[in-house]
Design a protein around this motif. Sequence first.
Motif, mmCIF file in Angstrom:
data_model
loop_
_atom_site.group_PDB
_atom_site.id
_atom_site.type_symbol
_atom_site.label_atom_id
_atom_site.label_comp_id
_atom_site.label_asym_id
_atom_site.label_seq_id
_atom_site.Cartn_x
_atom_site.Cartn_y
_atom_site.Cartn_z
ATOM 1 N N VAL A 148 0.864 -1.183 0.000
ATOM 2 C CA VAL A 148 0.000 0.000 0.000
ATOM 3 C C VAL A 148 0.903 1.237 0.000
ATOM 4 O O VAL A 148 1.806 1.327 0.833
ATOM 5 N N THR A 152 -1.353 6.727 0.771
ATOM 6 C CA THR A 152 -2.634 6.200 1.256
ATOM 7 C C THR A 152 -2.605 6.091 2.774
ATOM 8 O O THR A 152 -3.542 6.483 3.465
ATOM 9 N N LEU A 173 -5.113 -2.015 7.717
ATOM 10 C CA LEU A 173 -5.757 -0.749 7.402
ATOM 11 C C LEU A 173 -6.973 -0.629 8.290
ATOM 12 O O LEU A 173 -7.759 -1.574 8.400
ATOM 13 N N THR A 353 -4.640 -6.912 -1.709
ATOM 14 C CA THR A 353 -4.358 -5.538 -1.304
ATOM 15 C C THR A 353 -5.353 -4.579 -1.935
ATOM 16 O O THR A 353 -5.819 -3.634 -1.295
ATOM 17 N N ASP A 354 -5.679 -4.840 -3.189
ATOM 18 C CA ASP A 354 -6.614 -3.967 -3.886
ATOM 19 C C ASP A 354 -7.974 -3.960 -3.186
ATOM 20 O O ASP A 354 -8.567 -2.912 -2.938
ATOM 21 N N THR A 357 -7.667 -2.085 0.213
ATOM 22 C CA THR A 357 -7.604 -0.645 0.038
ATOM 23 C C THR A 357 -8.973 -0.092 -0.331
ATOM 24 O O THR A 357 -9.412 0.928 0.197
ATOM 25 N N THR A 361 -10.652 2.599 2.136
ATOM 26 C CA THR A 361 -10.446 4.001 1.788
ATOM 27 C C THR A 361 -11.389 4.567 0.732
ATOM 28 O O THR A 361 -11.517 5.786 0.629
ATOM 29 N N TYR A 375 -10.467 6.558 7.340
ATOM 30 C CA TYR A 375 -9.778 7.276 6.283
ATOM 31 C C TYR A 375 -10.422 8.659 6.160
ATOM 32 O O TYR A 375 -11.634 8.779 5.918
#
Lengths: 461, 310
Positions: A148, A152, A173, A353-354, A357, A361, A375
Amino acid sequence: MRSSGSPRAGRRRTVLRTAAAALSLATTAVLAGCASADSSTDTSSSQSAFKPATQKDGSQITVWADSTRLPSVKAYQKAHPDVKMKVVTYDGGADGSSYLQSKVQLFDRTGSGWPDVVFGSPTDVTWASEPTKPGAKAFAAPLDDKLVPQSTLDGFAKGSLTPCQFNDHTYCLRNDIAQVVLWYNKPLMDKWGYKAPTTWEQYEALGKRVAKEHPGYLVGSIGDTNSHESYFWSGQCPAFNLVKPDTLRSDLKDDKCVRMAKMLDNLVSAKAVTTKGFFSQGFAKDSGDKVLMAYGPSWYGQYVFKTAFKTPAKQMAVGAPLAWKGESTPATGNVGGGVWMVSSHSANLKASTDLTTWLATSDENQTSAPTYPAYTEAAQAWLANPANSDYFANDVSKPFQQAADQVWTGWSNTKFSDATAWSSVVLPALTAGKTLESALPTWQREISNQAKADGYQVVNE
Amino acid sequence: MTVLETERLAVSSRRRGTAPRRRGRSKVGYYFVAGYALLLTAFGIFPTLYSFYLALTNDRGQFTGFNQFVKVAQDFRFVPAFAHMLLYLVMWLVLLVVLVVLVALVLRTRVRPGTSALFRFLYYIPGALAGVASVLVWLFMLDPDVSPVSWLLESMGMHSFAAVLAPGNLPLILVLIAFWTGAGGWMVVMYGALNNIPDEVLEAARMDGAGPWRTAWHIQIPMIRQWIVYMAIMAFATGTQLFVEPQLLQTASLGRVSPTWSPNQLAYVYAFQQGDFNGAAAISVFLLVLGLVAAGLLVARSNLFKLDEK
């Protein structure tokens, strides 16, 4: 080791006393010569560079989420039909459940079966950032390690990633924060001519006034399994303060803890604060409409007032966190707030990860999220969504945003849940009629014992 | 009375000794036990040996002697957990033995057969509920807000679920749950055992002038003593394994019950929260030894296996 002792004991069996002496010596030798029973605290592998598993582009990823976040995952799946996903619902670490931890322990032993992306509690990161046994890889992948981008990570509310950070890496996250704010019933307060408090002194004074003028009405509860996070975390009480990764400071004799306990004891004896939990059986039915004020996390609006107490819209208002008179450092507590972690064993880190995220976020997901996004940009979109703010009697943006950046970072997440000692030692004492102040030493002892059992050094001052 | 008993034993053993042995030592018997033996090895003996291995080593596989046992015994939760369990066991075993034998005797001798069958059926019903379901029933019973007997709880000064679950009440609550689910089955077993006593014996006692209490105390209870011991051993074993009930109470009470109330829960926390399987194994070995010692004492004192050895 044992053989060196037993023949000697055998030869002199006739002389009973000598034999006994030899046997005890042998036992000592066995005990002294043996390896330590302590679990290895080998963190070297987590500190060395992260080595991903063999990657397989486009392979299926398994996602574990709680039922609250399931719609978000489903939404991603709908928007990205090319990503092969298997979605599993589990309790997501609610109420201190250790389901994820026990499963990962077993997966580490069998060497397979790990999910790729999981939703968990901040407590989960404490063990997921370390190997569960020698030779194992820490379950959570260090997300700041080429997964990441730093930009971000910088976009999260101040301090909200602290529970994710270990050994200079970020292992999760933050999905949502549960910053503690003041809740009050605006029409009632206006009707009775009360002004929302801004300091703890005003809160106490108002509580006593309410108890006298409108008996039965409440300004708070300390009977829930997380009430200590609302009050003692906000009061900056050093109960769970990790001064070093392996050293816990738990000092409930500290003035900040004692004054909070005394204030709450006063309000409890005035019957303005209840020792029954908001979530306890029957509370909503019996006293749900008697809650004039409450001190609790940002999700109280949705889950306590709207869903449980069925308080009509345009009644509950939100105020900024309280401070002690004359003290300028604002601080508040935090009650929960989930995290997303990516497995270090994942064969498709890119997709994992995509997804993570996107979940944490993206405005697309967080605008309609059930809880306040960690976020910052997503939080603004969340606040702008009328569905999230229409219920309240005032504009919640300012107090919510202010509180989000004021969560005190001196209350750490430890390998054991901070709720266990509070619920199993302090709450029964309160139910038995003891004061909070008198329960502080027992609380501290229980926290310290638990910390030691989990391998922490403990400091009590 | 002892004369009577030995005579009966002698008769039955003679009967056993003669007929089946002549029929030849067929291999069929071994086939019958093979399935059980296989499962016992896979799910009983092997795990036991494995836990001994774990308890004597650390997570790097090094031999640790008794260090694991010392370590878990020094844990601050160890003594309270075993104290809770022993208190529970004493209450549960005494209540079980006294009430089950009493009820079985009353049902066998003082109640008409039809009524007796009905009562045995009623007592047995709760046992048909699985452990978890029975705990859920009790969660409702014990919550003054929803309980059908809330007046009783209120009259004892307990106005909320939290007050009912005060730490001092837990052993009693768990005994109530265990008795409610477990005792019915044992009443049926005890009743069967009482049925086995030949009518001639009871009639002889009556002719000698023994009233119902004397008959019960001097004839019936001694003659079903082995069944009582068997029940005590089984109940002791299930009692030391106390896990589901306190675990569910812990969740339902939102954490007011300690998550390490019983030794089995402590072992669970060791294995799955602290990741210390070796420490968990050491706790389970403690429980195994405790169970074996108790069973050994009861077997030795009661000649439980005497009948079969002859």
